[in-house]
Design an enzyme around this catalytic site. Structure first.
Site, PDB file in Angstrom:
ATOM      1  N   ASP A  81       0.872  -1.309   0.143  1.00 37.74           N
ATOM      2  CA  ASP A  81       0.173  -0.121   0.020  1.00 37.74           C
ATOM      3  C   ASP A  81       0.855   1.220   0.208  1.00 37.74           C
ATOM      4  OD1 ASP A  81      -2.446   1.560   0.310  1.00 37.74           O
ATOM      5  OD2 ASP A  81      -2.223   1.504   2.400  1.00 37.74           O
ATOM      6  N   GLU A 133      -1.419   5.950  -8.399  1.00 36.59           N
ATOM      7  CA  GLU A 133      -2.588   7.126  -7.991  1.00 36.59           C
ATOM      8  C   GLU A 133      -2.466   8.017  -8.694  1.00 36.59           C
ATOM      9  OE1 GLU A 133      -2.959   7.411  -3.837  1.00 36.59           O
ATOM     10  OE2 GLU A 133      -3.388   9.534  -3.897  1.00 36.59           O
ATOM     11  N   HIS A 179      -7.915   9.999   3.750  1.00 36.68           N
ATOM     12  CA  HIS A 179      -7.278   9.048   4.661  1.00 36.68           C
ATOM     13  C   HIS A 179      -7.821   9.590   6.187  1.00 36.68           C
ATOM     14  CE1 HIS A 179      -4.523   7.764   1.151  1.00 36.68           C
ATOM     15  NE2 HIS A 179      -4.977   6.910   1.645  1.00 36.68           N
ATOM     16  N   GLY A 180      -7.918   8.658   6.933  1.00 34.62           N
ATOM     17  CA  GLY A 180      -8.099   8.849   8.391  1.00 34.62           C
ATOM     18  C   GLY A 180      -9.246   8.984   8.768  1.00 34.62           C
ATOM     19  N   HIS A 210      -9.275   4.614  -2.233  1.00 32.93           N
ATOM     20  CA  HIS A 210      -8.836   4.816  -1.064  1.00 32.93           C
ATOM     21  C   HIS A 210      -9.611   5.592  -0.116  1.00 32.93           C
ATOM     22  CE1 HIS A 210      -4.444   3.431  -1.990  1.00 32.93           C
ATOM     23  NE2 HIS A 210      -5.259   3.430  -3.154  1.00 32.93           N
TER      24      HIS A 210
HETATM   25  P1  13P Z   1      -8.798   4.912   5.548  1.00 32.78           P
HETATM   26  O1  13P Z   1      -8.056   5.864   6.386  1.00 32.78           O
HETATM   27  O2  13P Z   1     -10.136   5.452   5.007  1.00 32.78           O
HETATM   28  O3  13P Z   1      -9.153   3.816   6.208  1.00 32.78           O
HETATM   29  O4  13P Z   1      -8.167   4.602   4.155  1.00 32.78           O
HETATM   30  C1  13P Z   1      -7.206   3.591   4.131  1.00 32.78           C
HETATM   31  C2  13P Z   1      -6.387   3.774   2.912  1.00 32.78           C
HETATM   32  O5  13P Z   1      -6.652   4.317   1.701  1.00 32.78           O
HETATM   33  C3  13P Z   1      -5.351   2.719   2.784  1.00 32.78           C
HETATM   34  O6  13P Z   1      -4.518   2.871   1.710  1.00 32.78           O
HETATM   35  O1  G3H Z   2      -3.183   5.263   3.454  1.00 37.88           O
HETATM   36  C1  G3H Z   2      -2.595   4.850   4.512  1.00 37.88           C
HETATM   37  C2  G3H Z   2      -2.839   3.621   5.231  1.00 37.88           C
HETATM   38  O2  G3H Z   2      -4.109   3.943   6.095  1.00 37.88           O
HETATM   39  C3  G3H Z   2      -1.524   3.132   5.875  1.00 37.88           C
HETATM   40  O3  G3H Z   2      -1.291   4.114   7.040  1.00 37.88           O
HETATM   41  O4  G3H Z   2       0.974   4.473   6.573  1.00 37.88           O
HETATM   42  O5  G3H Z   2      -0.090   4.785   8.895  1.00 37.88           O
HETATM   43  O6  G3H Z   2       0.165   2.403   8.091  1.00 37.88           O
HETATM   44  P1  G3H Z   2       0.125   3.855   7.774  1.00 37.88           P
HETATM   45 ZN    ZN Z   3      -4.473   4.846   0.860  1.00 42.59          ZN
END
Ligand code: 13P
Ligand code: G3H
Ligand code: ZN
Length: 324
Positions: A81, A133, A179-180, A210
């Protein structure tokens, strides 16, 4: 059984989305496998750069290999990821990953195409597929905070050019999610109009969403009631997963929701048992709760009860129900 991401996408495209769940440790892995088997769903395990550093990439790999043995009926792909170029090459060389994501979204489109193309060449030589992306999601990622004002949506015309020139196998599009745990601060939801246009220009091409955690309000309330301070946390309406899947979104990324389940379980456990210090007790509760959560998401993604269809496809026509 570890399969290629391409195999999962071929079965899912246009019908349902595969849940792509991030893991960092053994407890998450156990809950994840159990939840997917309980709901009879194929899935993608995602490992971020942060996860590879947190527990050491070799330990995570070992945990996944062990889970594959413990749960022989599970069918899943292993995906990097948000990789940078060096991490993508490391994963490609390891021979363990089904697919990698090269995240060149911080670059201008030309540089993003160039870096993605290099990774695609290396990955395809080993039969590994590549997610790229285009556009910029808001939120927190690898300790980098992108406020929603600095995020921008994927331009459909650029998306068509990007896919053609880079040779990537799937595309993460910025369509309003972030994200988040604090999404949609401007009040906007998912831009289905943008998604429709991208699908029109890239028919049959797998898209990725995502930032798709739903941030269940019940989790947030329970966390806050147990001493947390998640004010204004908000997520994606999970009833929008299937409409997105019908528009070509074949992979839906969920990480934050798993962290919320973990936080709720542990905050409540230690609040109610201040004398406790055996972390295995809340660890067991977490595995149960995470398994339930995963199964509930797979229902909404449409991936629940698709395990036999996927097994049949990957085994070339044979399935457990008629050929075991
Ligand atoms: P969330 O923060 O919404 O769970 O998204 C996760 C993500 O996109 C990981 O690549
Ligand atoms: O998009 C990011 C994912 O939620 C992964 O999060 O880099 O803190 O493991 P992280
Ligand atoms: Zn992501």
């Amino acid at each position: 059984m570890i399969v290629t991401t391409k195999q999962l996408f071929e079965v899912a495209y246009g019908k349902f989305a595969i849940g792509a769940y991030n893991i960092n440790n053994a407890e998450q892995t156990m809950g994840l496998f159990r939840g997917n088997l309980d709901s009879q769903a194929p899935f993608i395990i995602q490992i971020s750069k942060g996860a590879r550093d947190y527990t050491d990439k070799r330990l995570l790999e070992g945990i996944i290999r062990a889970a594959d043995e413990i749960f022989p009926d599970a069918i899943f792909a292993v995906h990097l990821d948000h990789g940078d170029e060096a991490t993508c090459y490391d994963c490609i060389e390891s021979g363990f990953y089904s697919s990698v994501m090269i995240d060149g979204s911080e670059h201008a489109i030309e540089e993003n195409i160039a870096v993605t193309k290099r990774v695609v060449e290396a990955a395809h030589a080993k039969g590994i597929s590549v997610e790229a992306e285009l556009g910029k999601l808001g939120g927190v990622e690898e300790h980098v905070q992108v406020d929603e004002g600095s995020a921008f949506l994927t331009d459909p015309e650029d998306a068509e050019r990007f896919v053609k020139e880079s040779g990537c196998d799937s595309l993460a599009c910025a369509i309003g999610t972030s994200h988040g745990a604090f999404k949609f601060s401007s009040g906007q939801g998912i831009h289905f109009d943008v998604l429709d246009e991208i699908k029109e220009r890239l028919p049959g091409f797998p898209l990725v969403m995502h930032g798709s955690s739903s941030v269940p309000q019940e989790e947030v309330e329970r966390i806050n009631a147990a001493g947390g301070q998640l004010k204004g946390a908000k997520g994606v309406d999970p009833n929008q997963y299937l409409p997105a899947a019908k528009r070509g979104v074949t992979k839906i990324n969920i990480d934050t929701d798993g962290r919320l389940v973990w936080t709720r379980v542990h905050r409540e456990y230690f609040r109610d048992k201040p004398e406790a210090f055996d972390f295995r007790k809340p660890g067991i509760i977490f595995q149960d709760e995470y398994a339930k959560f995963i199964a509930s998401r797979n229902e909404l993604l449409g991936s629940a009860d698709q395990l036999d269809a996927v097994r049949k496809a990957v085994q070339g026509g044979c399935c457990k129900c008629c050929c075991a």
